[in-house]
Design a protein around this motif. Structure first.
Motif, mmCIF file in Angstrom:
data_model
loop_
_atom_site.group_PDB
_atom_site.id
_atom_site.type_symbol
_atom_site.label_atom_id
_atom_site.label_comp_id
_atom_site.label_asym_id
_atom_site.label_seq_id
_atom_site.Cartn_x
_atom_site.Cartn_y
_atom_site.Cartn_z
ATOM 1 N N UNK A 99 -37.737 -0.971 2.218
ATOM 2 C CA UNK A 99 -38.106 -1.336 3.586
ATOM 3 C C UNK A 99 -38.080 -0.065 4.424
ATOM 4 N N UNK A 100 -39.032 0.065 5.308
ATOM 5 C CA UNK A 100 -39.094 1.267 6.129
ATOM 6 C C UNK A 100 -39.174 0.936 7.600
ATOM 7 N N UNK A 144 -43.537 2.000 0.198
ATOM 8 C CA UNK A 144 -42.753 1.178 1.123
ATOM 9 C C UNK A 144 -43.317 -0.240 1.082
ATOM 10 N N UNK A 145 -42.472 -1.185 0.705
ATOM 11 C CA UNK A 145 -42.932 -2.562 0.527
ATOM 12 C C UNK A 145 -43.186 -3.276 1.847
ATOM 13 N N UNK A 146 -42.387 -2.966 2.841
ATOM 14 C CA UNK A 146 -42.549 -3.607 4.141
ATOM 15 C C UNK A 146 -42.122 -2.644 5.237
ATOM 16 N N UNK A 147 -42.962 -2.496 6.256
ATOM 17 C CA UNK A 147 -42.668 -1.552 7.331
ATOM 18 C C UNK A 147 -42.299 -2.300 8.614
ATOM 19 N N UNK A 148 -41.275 -1.774 9.294
ATOM 20 C CA UNK A 148 -40.794 -2.346 10.543
ATOM 21 C C UNK A 148 -40.954 -1.305 11.658
ATOM 22 N N UNK A 149 -40.955 -1.754 12.898
ATOM 23 C CA UNK A 149 -40.900 -0.853 14.047
ATOM 24 C C UNK A 149 -39.476 -0.839 14.594
ATOM 25 N N UNK A 150 -39.210 0.048 15.544
ATOM 26 C CA UNK A 150 -37.843 0.181 16.041
ATOM 27 C C UNK A 150 -37.322 -1.109 16.676
ATOM 28 N N UNK A 151 -38.187 -1.850 17.340
ATOM 29 C CA UNK A 151 -37.710 -3.090 17.964
ATOM 30 C C UNK A 151 -37.476 -4.205 16.944
#
Length: 318
Positions: free
Chosen positions: A165-166, A177-184
């Protein structure tokens, strides 16, 4: 007409220095780590490679147009003054991808397989399994900051069959990267991970990103690795989280105050591994910085273009 001037505040080997001089045969090139060598040249240097904190007091009166840092971070530079003077800044981002990703996995593996515990036991000739049972294969890693270091870390993680996860500012997807997130979305990412690896730069947006609330969201079995900057973490709250077993342990290369004061409780914690801000050290540091970043940027600069590799965006802080 006076010659254009380049300061390199490092002790480069002869071959690397010669390659640079071949690009700027008409320039005066001042090189050496000691301030006694370059301090009298700051006022009229057009390009500075290798920022030193003692340069700040002369920067307002200087003619510098471009600074190449010798580090990935820029928080030690007087950015407000440099921005007002329209100084271009390029960083060493990317030079560290191999050594830092190696350190990340060294810390993860040591904590998981209790290598640090066994080294301590070896010193006192103690034969004990220390309840070691965890493994790294097929676990989930959360990489907070998927830049060049994060990408290399994700690539290695896949060799262990890990779920990756990133988190990055843009949320843009990335290979490995299997799944990307943002800071929020950080709070959504943290509970899913067995390892949290922080590779972010220090900016107003990232300062104190990790405190008690974030550690309480992590699994009690999770390990926290920070090779970014110490002030990304509220250090006393990390200490408390380790004491309260909100997380299983930490591998730390960076700290709020460096060197880490002797009174810090982190020194005495059995579930913490400390390295002295050396994760980026490598025998190839100067070679990569000069050949992969500085020289291509210098060619652009000489041709009237902006240095394009690792050019700082003042608005973002990296």
């Amino acid at each position: 007409m006076p010659k254009r001037k380049l300061i390199i505040s490092q002790n480069l080997n002869v071959l690397l220095l010669q390659k640079i001089k071949e690009l700027v045969p008409e320039w005066t090139v001042i090189t050496g780590r000691s301030s006694e060598i370059w301090k009298d040249h700051l006022a009229d240097a057009e390009v500075i490679a290798g920022w030193k904190t003692e340069m700040a007091e002369s920067i307002d009166a200087s003619e510098v147009k471009w600074i190449q840092t010798w580090s990935a971070g820029v928080n030690a530079l007087p950015l407000e003054s440099l921005e007002q003077k329209n100084v271009q800044i390029t960083t060493a981002n990317g030079v560290h991808a191999y050594p830092i990703s190696e350190t990340i996995f060294a810390l993860m593996l040591a904590l998981t397989r209790k290598i640090d515990t066994y080294i301590k036991q070896q010193q006192v000739k103690t034969w004990h399994h220390a309840n070691m049972k965890q493994e790294i294969h097929e676990k989930t890693i959360g990489i907070i900051g998927v830049g060049k270091i994060g990408k290399e870390t994700a690539k290695i993680a896949k060799a262990f069959g890990m779920s990756v996860l990133g988190m990055r500012h843009s949320g843009k997807s990335e290979e490995f990267v299997d799944e990307m997130f943002t800071q929020n979305q950080l709070n959504d990412l943290l509970p899913k991970c067995d390892y949290i690896v922080v590779t972010l730069p220090l900016t107003p947006e990232t300062r104190n990103m990790f405190g008690k609330n974030e550690f309480r969201l992590m699994k009690p079995s999770a390990f926290f690795i920070n090779i970014g900057r110490g002030n990304l973490v509220i250090q006393n709250e990390l200490v408390q989280a380790l004491k309260d077993k909100d997380i299983a342990g930490a591998g730390l290369d960076v700290f709020e105050t460096e060197p880490l004061p002797g009174k810090s409780p982190l020194w005495e914690m059995d579930n913490v591994i400390i390295t002295p801000h050396t994760s980026g050290n490598t025998e190839y540091y100067d070679q990569r910085l000069i050949q992969d970043i500085f020289m291509p940027n210098l060619e652009n600069y000489l041709n009237g273009k902006h240095p394009s590799i690792n050019l700082l965006d003042y608005r973002k802080g990296y």
